[in-house]
Design a protein around this motif. Sequence first.
Motif, short mmCIF file in Angstrom:
data_model
loop_
_atom_site.label_atom_id
_atom_site.label_comp_id
_atom_site.label_asym_id
_atom_site.label_seq_id
_atom_site.Cartn_x
_atom_site.Cartn_y
_atom_site.Cartn_z
N GLN A 167 0.81 -1.21 0.00
CA GLN A 167 0.00 0.00 0.00
C GLN A 167 0.85 1.27 0.00
N GLU A 168 0.41 2.23 -0.79
CA GLU A 168 1.05 3.54 -0.86
C GLU A 168 0.02 4.60 -0.49
N ASN A 169 0.43 5.86 -0.47
CA ASN A 169 -0.50 6.96 -0.17
C ASN A 169 -1.32 7.27 -1.41
N VAL A 170 -2.26 6.38 -1.70
CA VAL A 170 -3.06 6.46 -2.92
C VAL A 170 -4.54 6.38 -2.58
N ILE A 171 -5.33 7.31 -3.15
CA ILE A 171 -6.79 7.23 -3.11
C ILE A 171 -7.22 6.71 -4.49
N LEU A 172 -7.92 5.59 -4.51
CA LEU A 172 -8.27 4.94 -5.77
C LEU A 172 -9.73 5.20 -6.14
N TRP A 232 -8.37 1.88 -18.39
CA TRP A 232 -9.01 0.65 -17.91
C TRP A 232 -7.95 -0.36 -17.50
N VAL A 233 -8.08 -0.95 -16.32
CA VAL A 233 -7.10 -1.93 -15.85
C VAL A 233 -7.79 -3.28 -15.67
N SER A 234 -7.04 -4.33 -15.90
CA SER A 234 -7.56 -5.69 -15.72
C SER A 234 -6.38 -6.62 -15.44
N GLY A 235 -6.70 -7.85 -15.07
CA GLY A 235 -5.66 -8.84 -14.84
C GLY A 235 -4.68 -8.42 -13.75
N SER A 236 -3.40 -8.64 -14.00
CA SER A 236 -2.37 -8.34 -13.01
C SER A 236 -2.28 -6.84 -12.73
N GLU A 237 -2.58 -6.02 -13.73
CA GLU A 237 -2.53 -4.57 -13.53
C GLU A 237 -3.61 -4.13 -12.53
N LYS A 238 -4.79 -4.75 -12.61
CA LYS A 238 -5.86 -4.43 -11.65
C LYS A 238 -5.44 -4.85 -10.24
N GLU A 240 -2.42 -5.12 -8.99
CA GLU A 240 -1.40 -4.19 -8.51
C GLU A 240 -2.01 -2.84 -8.13
N THR A 241 -3.02 -2.40 -8.91
CA THR A 241 -3.66 -1.11 -8.64
C THR A 241 -4.37 -1.13 -7.30
N PHE A 242 -5.13 -2.19 -7.02
CA PHE A 242 -5.85 -2.28 -5.76
C PHE A 242 -4.89 -2.52 -4.59
N GLN A 243 -3.85 -3.28 -4.81
CA GLN A 243 -2.89 -3.52 -3.73
C GLN A 243 -2.15 -2.25 -3.34
N ARG A 244 -2.05 -1.32 -4.27
CA ARG A 244 -1.31 -0.06 -4.05
C ARG A 244 -2.15 0.95 -3.25
N ALA A 245 -3.47 0.81 -3.28
CA ALA A 245 -4.36 1.82 -2.72
C ALA A 245 -4.49 1.71 -1.20
N SER A 246 -4.60 2.86 -0.54
CA SER A 246 -4.84 2.91 0.90
C SER A 246 -6.25 3.40 1.23
N ILE A 247 -6.92 4.05 0.26
CA ILE A 247 -8.30 4.50 0.41
C ILE A 247 -9.00 4.28 -0.92
#
Length: 347
Positions: A167-172, A232-238, A240-247
């Motif tokens: 997780q990073e300081n990211v609002i998704l 648009w993100v899907s697969g492994s990119e999706k 990684e995107t959700f794992q990076r988010a903190s909110i």
Amino acid sequence: MTKVLVVATSRYTRGGITSVVKAHESGEQWKKYHCRWIQSHRDGGKMRKIWYLLTSLCEYLCFLPFYDIVHIHVGVRNSVRRKLLFARIGKIFRKKIIVHFHPASERHLVDPKYINQFKSLFDLSDLLVVLAPYWMDVIKKTFPDRNYKMDYLYNPCPIVQRDSSKQENVILFAGTLIERKGYNRLLQAFSKISNKYPDWRLEYAGNGAIEKAKELRKELGIPENQVKFLGWVSGSEKIETFQRASIYCLPSNGEGFPMGVLDAIAYGIPVVTTPVGGIVDAMTNGKDCLIYDIYNIDQLAECLDSLMGSLEKRKQLQENADKLVEGVFNVKNICSRLDTIYSHLTD
């Protein structure tokens, strides 16, 4: 031996219905009732859509005589027209019809272009399944002269690869960038606190009005490095995107039951959202999420500020939301309820 034909969009189509049917496909009831997925629609050009519809109708007609229940997943606009065709054919063959309604907002249900088609489709149902108790009340108010047999079935949380260490300081924000989803209101709220949190950024995962969003960012004076548009993100990119988010933030003014919120709590991300669709039936403001008034930009900024400034508060919301992930939104529990629905219908 009861058998079920499931009529829904293609497994290769973006959107919540496809995600829901894939989750149902993983349950024990799928094999128990010999479910077969008739894929009636796919994203693409007009000819591709027509071809998909025609081939799915042929497949449907071939298998329909050997099945007992037709489980039709329907969204809005043109989806109801297509599904009316399947439902009418199913009734000719005297099959039990489940209409599983996935609305985007109340406005679509009462749209003058489609309200009579919805009524016709619902009239053909032996059971009308909605996404939350909230929608049962909406349908009763919309069609007070009808007495539909209804039940609700929450959308399930997906089974995901959670890794809080990433997780990073990211609002998704995850979804199509359209006005209904509130991408612009999120930018407006973030502009009020972006200077206070220069190490935080917004990430938009979705297609749509990206260029308009970029222009709005400039107008609001948010530094470019604090807003990222991923498409648009899907697969492994999706993942990684959700794992990076903190909110996770969904500032929408209309939803059925948003899959993005379910994705977020599955990944252990605290959620800020609005009291739309079935959210308030299953989630509690201040306990497992933060819920604010839809168009109150200042209140949204306050919600974000309170989470960005407190790791402890983020963890508290996440821990309480985990009880929902393991409980009412657990895919095994959802599939078990679907098994019961099929059983009761045939009884």
